[in-house]
Design a protein around this motif. Structure first.
Motif, PDB file in Angstrom:
ATOM      1  N   ALA A   1       0.836  -1.200   0.000  1.00  0.00           N
ATOM      2  CA  ALA A   1       0.000   0.000   0.000  1.00  0.00           C
ATOM      3  C   ALA A   1       0.867   1.245   0.000  1.00  0.00           C
ATOM      4  CB  ALA A   1      -0.910  -0.006   1.220  1.00  0.00           C
ATOM      5  N   MET A   2       1.968   1.185   0.740  1.00  0.00           N
ATOM      6  CA  MET A   2       2.875   2.329   0.786  1.00  0.00           C
ATOM      7  C   MET A   2       3.473   2.591  -0.592  1.00  0.00           C
ATOM      8  SD  MET A   2       4.657   1.341   4.396  1.00  0.00           S
ATOM      9  CE  MET A   2       5.835   2.662   4.481  1.00  0.00           C
ATOM     10  N   GLY A   3       3.744   1.485  -1.314  1.00  0.00           N
ATOM     11  CA  GLY A   3       4.284   1.632  -2.659  1.00  0.00           C
ATOM     12  C   GLY A   3       3.300   2.311  -3.583  1.00  0.00           C
ATOM     13  N   LEU A   4       2.022   2.123  -3.303  1.00  0.00           N
ATOM     14  CA  LEU A   4       0.985   2.716  -4.136  1.00  0.00           C
ATOM     15  C   LEU A   4       0.903   4.235  -4.024  1.00  0.00           C
ATOM     16  CD1 LEU A   4      -1.962   0.211  -3.796  1.00  0.00           C
ATOM     17  CD2 LEU A   4      -0.824   0.879  -5.888  1.00  0.00           C
ATOM     18  N   LEU A   5       1.596   4.791  -3.046  1.00  0.00           N
ATOM     19  CA  LEU A   5       1.586   6.243  -2.908  1.00  0.00           C
ATOM     20  C   LEU A   5       2.178   6.919  -4.138  1.00  0.00           C
ATOM     21  CD1 LEU A   5       2.674   6.586   0.823  1.00  0.00           C
ATOM     22  CD2 LEU A   5       0.394   6.890  -0.143  1.00  0.00           C
ATOM     23  N   LYS A   6       2.967   6.152  -4.907  1.00  0.00           N
ATOM     24  CA  LYS A   6       3.503   6.623  -6.179  1.00  0.00           C
ATOM     25  C   LYS A   6       4.300   7.902  -6.051  1.00  0.00           C
ATOM     26  CE  LYS A   6       1.319   3.518  -8.774  1.00  0.00           C
ATOM     27  NZ  LYS A   6       1.987   2.437  -9.435  1.00  0.00           N
ATOM     28  N   GLN A   7       5.004   8.048  -4.981  1.00  0.00           N
ATOM     29  CA  GLN A   7       5.844   9.232  -4.842  1.00  0.00           C
ATOM     30  C   GLN A   7       6.966   9.154  -5.865  1.00  0.00           C
ATOM     31  OE1 GLN A   7       7.069   9.053  -0.745  1.00  0.00           O
ATOM     32  NE2 GLN A   7       5.336  10.286  -0.083  1.00  0.00           N
ATOM     33  N   ALA A   8       7.245  10.247  -6.532  1.00  0.00           N
ATOM     34  CA  ALA A   8       8.282  10.263  -7.565  1.00  0.00           C
ATOM     35  C   ALA A   8       9.654  10.359  -6.911  1.00  0.00           C
ATOM     36  CB  ALA A   8       8.040  11.428  -8.513  1.00  0.00           C
ATOM     37  N   THR A   9      10.120   9.245  -6.383  1.00  0.00           N
ATOM     38  CA  THR A   9      11.425   9.226  -5.712  1.00  0.00           C
ATOM     39  C   THR A   9      12.568   9.022  -6.699  1.00  0.00           C
ATOM     40  OG1 THR A   9      11.199   6.845  -5.369  1.00  0.00           O
ATOM     41  CG2 THR A   9      10.465   8.276  -3.577  1.00  0.00           C
ATOM     42  N   ARG A  10      12.209   8.622  -7.945  1.00  0.00           N
ATOM     43  CA  ARG A  10      13.193   8.358  -9.003  1.00  0.00           C
ATOM     44  C   ARG A  10      14.174   7.263  -8.589  1.00  0.00           C
ATOM     45  NH1 ARG A  10      11.649  11.990 -12.503  1.00  0.00           N
ATOM     46  NH2 ARG A  10      13.216  11.626 -14.095  1.00  0.00           N
ATOM     47  N   MET A  11      13.650   6.284  -7.846  1.00  0.00           N
ATOM     48  CA  MET A  11      14.452   5.129  -7.439  1.00  0.00           C
ATOM     49  C   MET A  11      13.834   3.848  -8.007  1.00  0.00           C
ATOM     50  SD  MET A  11      15.560   5.738  -3.471  1.00  0.00           S
ATOM     51  CE  MET A  11      13.902   5.579  -2.818  1.00  0.00           C
ATOM     52  N   ILE A  12      14.708   2.946  -8.458  1.00  0.00           N
ATOM     53  CA  ILE A  12      14.274   1.637  -8.937  1.00  0.00           C
ATOM     54  C   ILE A  12      14.898   0.574  -8.034  1.00  0.00           C
ATOM     55  CG2 ILE A  12      14.230   0.020 -10.877  1.00  0.00           C
ATOM     56  CD1 ILE A  12      14.933   2.443 -12.693  1.00  0.00           C
ATOM     57  N   GLY A  13      14.094  -0.356  -7.541  1.00  0.00           N
ATOM     58  CA  GLY A  13      14.612  -1.440  -6.721  1.00  0.00           C
ATOM     59  C   GLY A  13      14.999  -2.625  -7.588  1.00  0.00           C
ATOM     60  N   ILE A  14      16.194  -3.166  -7.359  1.00  0.00           N
ATOM     61  CA  ILE A  14      16.659  -4.343  -8.098  1.00  0.00           C
ATOM     62  C   ILE A  14      16.970  -5.462  -7.103  1.00  0.00           C
ATOM     63  CG2 ILE A  14      18.392  -5.276  -9.681  1.00  0.00           C
ATOM     64  CD1 ILE A  14      18.963  -2.442 -10.621  1.00  0.00           C
ATOM     65  N   ILE A  15      16.435  -6.656  -7.362  1.00  0.00           N
ATOM     66  CA  ILE A  15      16.725  -7.812  -6.507  1.00  0.00           C
ATOM     67  C   ILE A  15      17.341  -8.917  -7.358  1.00  0.00           C
ATOM     68  CG2 ILE A  15      15.776  -9.532  -4.921  1.00  0.00           C
ATOM     69  CD1 ILE A  15      13.432  -7.582  -4.422  1.00  0.00           C
ATOM     70  N   VAL A  16      18.540  -9.345  -6.978  1.00  0.00           N
ATOM     71  CA  VAL A  16      19.244 -10.414  -7.697  1.00  0.00           C
ATOM     72  C   VAL A  16      19.574 -11.557  -6.727  1.00  0.00           C
ATOM     73  CG1 VAL A  16      20.229  -8.923  -9.473  1.00  0.00           C
ATOM     74  CG2 VAL A  16      21.456  -9.221  -7.316  1.00  0.00           C
ATOM     75  N   PRO A  17      19.814 -12.759  -7.259  1.00  0.00           N
ATOM     76  CA  PRO A  17      20.135 -13.894  -6.371  1.00  0.00           C
ATOM     77  C   PRO A  17      21.448 -13.727  -5.618  1.00  0.00           C
ATOM     78  CG  PRO A  17      19.319 -14.683  -8.475  1.00  0.00           C
ATOM     79  CD  PRO A  17      19.566 -13.216  -8.636  1.00  0.00           C
TER      80      PRO A  17
ATOM     81  N   LYS B   1      20.270   6.083 -15.351  1.00  0.00           N
ATOM     82  CA  LYS B   1      20.971   7.364 -15.207  1.00  0.00           C
ATOM     83  C   LYS B   1      20.542   8.352 -16.278  1.00  0.00           C
ATOM     84  CE  LYS B   1      25.594   9.324 -14.642  1.00  0.00           C
ATOM     85  NZ  LYS B   1      27.057   9.060 -14.678  1.00  0.00           N
ATOM     86  N   GLU B   2      20.413   7.860 -17.495  1.00  0.00           N
ATOM     87  CA  GLU B   2      19.962   8.718 -18.609  1.00  0.00           C
ATOM     88  C   GLU B   2      18.582   9.300 -18.332  1.00  0.00           C
ATOM     89  OE1 GLU B   2      19.954   6.566 -22.263  1.00  0.00           O
ATOM     90  OE2 GLU B   2      22.117   6.177 -22.228  1.00  0.00           O
ATOM     91  N   LYS B   3      17.758   8.538 -17.622  1.00  0.00           N
ATOM     92  CA  LYS B   3      16.386   8.966 -17.322  1.00  0.00           C
ATOM     93  C   LYS B   3      16.304   9.771 -16.023  1.00  0.00           C
ATOM     94  CE  LYS B   3      14.394   6.294 -20.584  1.00  0.00           C
ATOM     95  NZ  LYS B   3      13.541   6.775 -21.678  1.00  0.00           N
ATOM     96  N   GLY B   4      17.446   9.967 -15.371  1.00  0.00           N
ATOM     97  CA  GLY B   4      17.443  10.707 -14.114  1.00  0.00           C
ATOM     98  C   GLY B   4      17.043   9.872 -12.918  1.00  0.00           C
ATOM     99  N   TYR B   5      17.179   8.550 -13.041  1.00  0.00           N
ATOM    100  CA  TYR B   5      16.849   7.644 -11.944  1.00  0.00           C
ATOM    101  C   TYR B   5      18.119   7.008 -11.390  1.00  0.00           C
ATOM    102  CZ  TYR B   5      11.766   7.587 -12.625  1.00  0.00           C
ATOM    103  OH  TYR B   5      10.438   7.937 -12.677  1.00  0.00           O
ATOM    104  N   PHE B   6      18.037   6.491 -10.169  1.00  0.00           N
ATOM    105  CA  PHE B   6      19.137   5.699  -9.645  1.00  0.00           C
ATOM    106  C   PHE B   6      18.581   4.410  -9.056  1.00  0.00           C
ATOM    107  CE2 PHE B   6      17.944   8.452  -6.146  1.00  0.00           C
ATOM    108  CZ  PHE B   6      18.057   7.674  -5.003  1.00  0.00           C
ATOM    109  N   VAL B   7      19.450   3.424  -8.857  1.00  0.00           N
ATOM    110  CA  VAL B   7      18.978   2.103  -8.441  1.00  0.00           C
ATOM    111  C   VAL B   7      19.363   1.795  -6.999  1.00  0.00           C
ATOM    112  CG1 VAL B   7      19.096   1.258 -10.816  1.00  0.00           C
ATOM    113  CG2 VAL B   7      21.038   0.885  -9.280  1.00  0.00           C
ATOM    114  N   VAL B   8      18.521   1.007  -6.361  1.00  0.00           N
ATOM    115  CA  VAL B   8      18.790   0.489  -5.021  1.00  0.00           C
ATOM    116  C   VAL B   8      18.812  -1.030  -5.160  1.00  0.00           C
ATOM    117  CG1 VAL B   8      18.074   0.439  -2.613  1.00  0.00           C
ATOM    118  CG2 VAL B   8      17.498   2.415  -4.031  1.00  0.00           C
ATOM    119  N   ILE B   9      19.914  -1.643  -4.772  1.00  0.00           N
ATOM    120  CA  ILE B   9      20.129  -3.064  -5.053  1.00  0.00           C
ATOM    121  C   ILE B   9      20.034  -3.907  -3.782  1.00  0.00           C
ATOM    122  CG2 ILE B   9      21.733  -4.737  -6.069  1.00  0.00           C
ATOM    123  CD1 ILE B   9      23.065  -2.128  -7.365  1.00  0.00           C
TER     124      ILE B   9
END
Length: 338
Positions: A55-71, A90-98
């Motif tokens: 539900a918190m994710g649904l707030l859709k705040q424009a944090t410009r963060m993408i979550g990545i989960i790898v094994p 980066k080109e889109k102005g976003y950064f990732v959280v891994i």
């Protein structure tokens, strides 16, 4: 009492106040009276309310963060894909959280919750080896949280994904072994629930058929993707009445385990046994003998994954699957002396 997750909306309805009033009361906002704060907190405790990260994710705040989960975060395979994702982000102005699932289902679920609490705008996931139940991913879809997958994928009719042409790659391996004079070709697969296991198995079987070789179930083994499990699988193959003369593993870590078992048994690679890996890790070039392996366009895989993510972020378009070609890099481990 219902086991359904209690929401802010449920508390607000029961107290006959607005959702924002409940939310601010739980955060001790000064605009909310002490009396109302106590009522809200008392009811929240009675109903076992806890914040829902979906539900918190649904707030859709424009944090410009993408979550990545790898094994895992150790292998070059995943780090190169992450670099590809990052370059587009980066080109889109976003950064990732891994985050890493460490190949554990519970850790995968925990990572999803943590990333959503950190307000990422969506998720890019490669499944853990333990992920047999996809309910937690289906929840993300129901909550309309942007989700894209790569390599180990599922629900491809609903989730956009980027994969390698695994079946074609396995066929190439079998054809390569055959061209070098190997005839009893074994395959050590991974957990049956993984898409890569199914696809590479299909390619192996098709490859045998194309070469006119019989399908022998005794030459097919599985492991849990660890070095030790791969060694055990190879030992079982070596104990067959007629052992294989060639073997390939679902990834390079597995192939290294196969090589260890073969050498421990006193056999020579590639003279007595040809070996091929998958994913072409750096160590493939430094083991003895150097390992023939299937290389993936990992950086491109990351870029394509990011492109699909941004497409999904801006519209609830139909899911699509991008399939990338692989290349077999020949080294000494499969060069049978004539």
């Amino acid at each position: 009492m219902s086991k359904r997750h209690v929401s802010l909306k449920d508390l607000a309805r029961e107290l006959n106040v607005s959702i924002s009033t409940v939310s601010r009361a739980l955060k001790d906002h000064p605009d909310i009276s002490e009396e109302v704060r106590k009522k809200v907190k008392r009811l929240a405790a009675e109903r076992n309310y806890s914040p829902n990260p979906l539900a918190m994710g649904l707030l859709k705040q424009a944090t410009r963060m993408i979550g990545i989960i790898v094994p895992d975060l150790v292998t070059h395979f995943y780090s190169s894909i992450i670099s590809g994702i990052e370059s587009v982000a980066k080109e889109k102005g976003y950064f990732v959280v891994i985050a890493s699932s460490n190949e554990k289902l519970e850790k995968e679920k925990e990572s999803i919750a943590n990333l959503l609490q950190a307000r990422v705008e969506g998720l890019i996931i490669c499944m853990s080896r333990e992920t047999t139940n996809t309910e937690h991913l289906e929840q993300l879809l129901k909550a309309d949280i942007p989700l894209v997958m790569f390599d180990r994928v599922c629900l491809t009719n609903q989730i956009s994904a980027v994969i390698a042409d695994n079946a074609d790659a396995s066929q190439k391996i079998v054809a390569h072994f055959y061209s070098k004079g190997y005839r009893r070709i074994a395959y050590v697969s991974g957990p049956d629930n993984l898409s890569i296991s199914k696809e590479r198995m299909a390619g192996y079987l098709t490859g045998l058929e194309a070469c006119g070789l019989p399908i022998d179930a005794a030459l097919i083994e599985t492991c849990d993707l660890t070095f030790e499990s791969a060694q055990a699988a190879m030992n079982r193959l070596l104990q067959l009445p007629i052992p294989p003369d060639a073997v390939f593993g679902i990834n390079d870590t597995v192939a290294f385990g196969l090589m260890k078992a073969i050498k421990t048994a006193g056999l020579r690679i590639p003279h007595d046994m040809g070996v091929v890996g998958f994913t072409d890790e750096f160590h493939s070039t430094v083991v003895d003998p150097p390992l023939t392996s299937v290389t993936h366009p990992t950086f491109e895989m990351g870029q394509k994954t990011a492109e699909l993510f941004f497409k999904r972020l801006h519209s609830a378009a139909l899911s699509e699957t991008v399939i990338l070609e692989t290349k077999l890099v020949e080294r000494e481990s499969s060069e049978k002396p004539q």
